[in-house]
Write an enzyme that holds these catalytic residues in place. Structure first.
Site, PDB file in Angstrom:
ATOM      1  N   GLU A  49      36.744 -51.497  26.487  1.00 16.88           N
ATOM      2  CA  GLU A  49      36.122 -50.555  25.558  1.00 16.88           C
ATOM      3  C   GLU A  49      36.231 -49.193  26.227  1.00 16.88           C
ATOM      4  OE1 GLU A  49      34.823 -51.118  22.596  1.00 16.88           O
ATOM      5  OE2 GLU A  49      34.483 -53.287  22.508  1.00 16.88           O
ATOM      6  N   ARG A  84      37.245 -49.737   9.633  1.00 18.03           N
ATOM      7  CA  ARG A  84      37.333 -50.601  10.814  1.00 18.03           C
ATOM      8  C   ARG A  84      38.250 -51.808  10.586  1.00 18.03           C
ATOM      9  NH1 ARG A  84      34.017 -52.955  14.985  1.00 18.03           N
ATOM     10  NH2 ARG A  84      33.834 -55.199  14.791  1.00 18.03           N
ATOM     11  N   HIS A 129      40.026 -51.511  23.048  1.00 15.05           N
ATOM     12  CA  HIS A 129      39.131 -51.048  21.992  1.00 15.05           C
ATOM     13  C   HIS A 129      38.405 -49.789  22.460  1.00 15.05           C
ATOM     14  CE1 HIS A 129      38.924 -54.785  19.359  1.00 15.05           C
ATOM     15  NE2 HIS A 129      39.608 -55.226  20.400  1.00 15.05           N
ATOM     16  N   GLU A 153      39.248 -46.801  15.938  1.00 10.32           N
ATOM     17  CA  GLU A 153      39.212 -46.586  17.390  1.00 10.32           C
ATOM     18  C   GLU A 153      40.517 -45.933  17.844  1.00 10.32           C
ATOM     19  OE1 GLU A 153      38.285 -50.580  18.703  1.00 10.32           O
ATOM     20  OE2 GLU A 153      36.398 -50.583  17.592  1.00 10.32           O
ATOM     21  N   HIS A 177      40.829 -52.381  15.714  1.00 12.87           N
ATOM     22  CA  HIS A 177      39.879 -51.724  14.808  1.00 12.87           C
ATOM     23  C   HIS A 177      40.402 -50.333  14.473  1.00 12.87           C
ATOM     24  CE1 HIS A 177      36.778 -54.681  16.514  1.00 12.87           C
ATOM     25  NE2 HIS A 177      37.138 -55.070  15.308  1.00 12.87           N
TER      26      HIS A 177
HETATM   27 ZN    ZN Z   1      36.989 -52.502  18.517  1.00 11.80          ZN
END
Ligand code: ZN
Length: 485
Positions: free
Chosen positions: A446, A302, A372, A247, A244
């Site tokens: 994440e 994104r 991410h 990020e 993405h």
């Molecule tokens: Zn992501």
């Protein structure tokens, strides 16, 4: 409110009527232009320039201009993701966090999202909001008052996470490193990262080799770094960053990882053992086109930058584009949505490149790690359904150990668990796909933070974020080495 000159042909209208759960075709509508001298138009006339307006009001339309109310008139703010330049954030763009308790709150947010442009930060779209959760989203400067009014009037508990996005965007570049070239403690643009992949491989020929595994939609080369001592039949761990575009901490971590590998090989016992016994395949940026776009045009982009047939809306969500329950849940089949799953599984060149490489190296790849941000979570399959993976207990124990190890450095708290129940259901993710290919250890990280800065994490947090994440990655690596299959 400042009016904008728009042309209807620049817009793609896809309306989700949540109550009806039905998409309505724009041809069923007539458009009227409040405050416009031009007056109502039928959309199929596609006039070149409609005028200076803020909102389009759409009436249901049928039978030679005879208006018939199917639902209700719908007024939509003028926003066009293809022409807006969101680098130019107005100083009062805000990021909100709403505390969602029940279904009623969820419907209210659906209602809000149908009339205002909301850029969802967490979860990824309005359709993924769950009861008893928090929802982070950005709204444009001109909408902030109306949004606050709406939230207040409906008794939705909220806080303003970022009250001034522009100053936050400036503040993200707070590294004390002065260089204009590559730095591990700064966010590097693609040009700099690309040059770095070549340089780090050239300078460490005994540990790193660079290859190209494909090209992006816009023709950028997707580089892969193989990090490890040369040897035959070595097991491998595949790690990618930058799915993405916005990020930014993710590509920063892949670069950091490679630096730590070459810096500590031969000096630190664990890294030395890792690189002797296995290879890391590190893909520094998957979504290169999107990443470039976040530097040149829209920091909050994104998706990929591929064009879509029949619409001016651009891009596919790469992490909805894998062949794992593709587009069945937590993904959109509307090209204008942030979670657009693509025209087919693996429709994106970037997805194909990753999937083909992994398919061709399935016998050696023992773990798949995808990086991410944000929310501080370590997730494992499944996300495309509420089912659990076969080695659920093992993955749970492994994740628990890894996040505990991560927290030892700065006390950063991570949650962990299967994707669907821990964060939200989302089909087409790379972790589920890799797992279903037979890769037993498949995790989505994440990274920081939990919303204080969200996607605009300051550069001063690159080092602590990467250092603590290294501990978790090394923990997983040790485990995988002890449990080769
Ligand atoms: Zn992501």
């Amino acid at each position: 409110m400042r009016s904008r000159r728009v042309r209807l042909s620049d817009f793609t209208f896809t309306f989700h009527f949540h109550a009806l759960e039905k998409e309505m075709d724009v041809s069923e509508f007539a458009v009227s232009l409040p405050n416009s001298p031009i007056g109502p138009h039928r959309t199929d006339l596609a006039p070149e320039v409609l005028g200076e307006i803020d909102f389009l009001t759409l009436h249901s339309y049928q039978d030679n201009n005879a208006r018939k109310t199917i639902n209700q008139d719908l007024t939509v703010p003028i926003c066009n993701q293809n022409t807006e330049n969101t680098l130019d954030y107005k100083s009062s763009d805000k990021v909100f966090r709403v505390h969602v308790e029940d279904e009623n709150h969820i419907s209210l947010l659906h209602e809000l999202a149908s009339t205002r442009q909301m850029d969802f930060w967490k979860p990824d779209s309005v359709t993924q909001i769950k009861p008893h959760s928090t929802v982070d989203f950005r709204v444009k400067a001109e909408d902030t008052v109306a949004v606050e009014d709406f939230l207040g009037q409906n008794g939705l508990r909220y806080e303003v996470l970022i009250s001034n996005l522009r100053s936050m965007l400036e503040a993200q570049f707070d590294s004390r490193v002065r260089t204009t070239g590559h730095s591990y403690e700064k966010y590097n643009n693609w040009e700099t990262i690309e040059a770095w992949t070549e340089q780090v491989a050239t300078e460490n020929p005994d540990l790193i080799s660079r290859s190209a595994i494909g090209t992006t939609f816009l023709g950028n080369t997707i580089y892969l770094l193989k990090v490890g001592k040369p040897g035959s039949n070595k097991p491998a761990i595949f790690m990618d960053c930058g799915f993405h575009a916005r990020e930014w901490i993710s590509p920063a971590f892949c670069q950091w990882f490679v630096r730590e590998a070459v810096r500590t090989y031969g000096r630190e016992i664990h890294m030395t053992e890792f690189l002797d016994k296995l290879d890391f395949y590190v893909l520094p940026v998957v979504n290169i086109d999107g990443y470039i776009y976040t530097w040149t045009t829209n920091r909050m982009w994104r998706k990929t930058r591929s064009t879509n047939a029949g619409t001016t809306c651009t891009g596919t969500d790469l992490n909805r584009n894998f062949d794992a329950g593709w587009c069945s849940i937590g993904a959109s089949n509307s090209p204008c949505a942030e979670t657009y799953c693509g025209s087919a599984a693996e429709s994106e060149k970037e997805t194909k490149a990753v999937a083909n490489f992994i398919r061709n190296h399935l016998s050696s790849i023992k773990a798949y790690l995808t990086i991410h941000s944000y929310s501080q979570m370590m997730l494992y399959p499944y996300s495309y359904a509420y089912k659990l993976p076969k080695n659920n207990v093992e993955l749970n124990t492994l994740a628990k150990g890894a996040v505990k190890e991560l927290a030892t450095l700065h006390g950063t708290a991570y949650t962990y668990g299967p994707g669907a129940s821990t964060i939200y259901p989302a089909a087409g993710g790379s972790d589920d796909w890799a797992y279903d290919q037979g890769i037993k250890y498949s995790f989505t990280f994440e990274l920081r933070d939990k919303g204080r800065y969200g996607f605009v994490l300051p550069e001063s947090q690159i080092q602590p974020t990467c250092e603590e994440t290294m501990l978790a990655i090394k923990y997983v690596t040790s485990y995988v080495l002890e449990h080769l299959y």
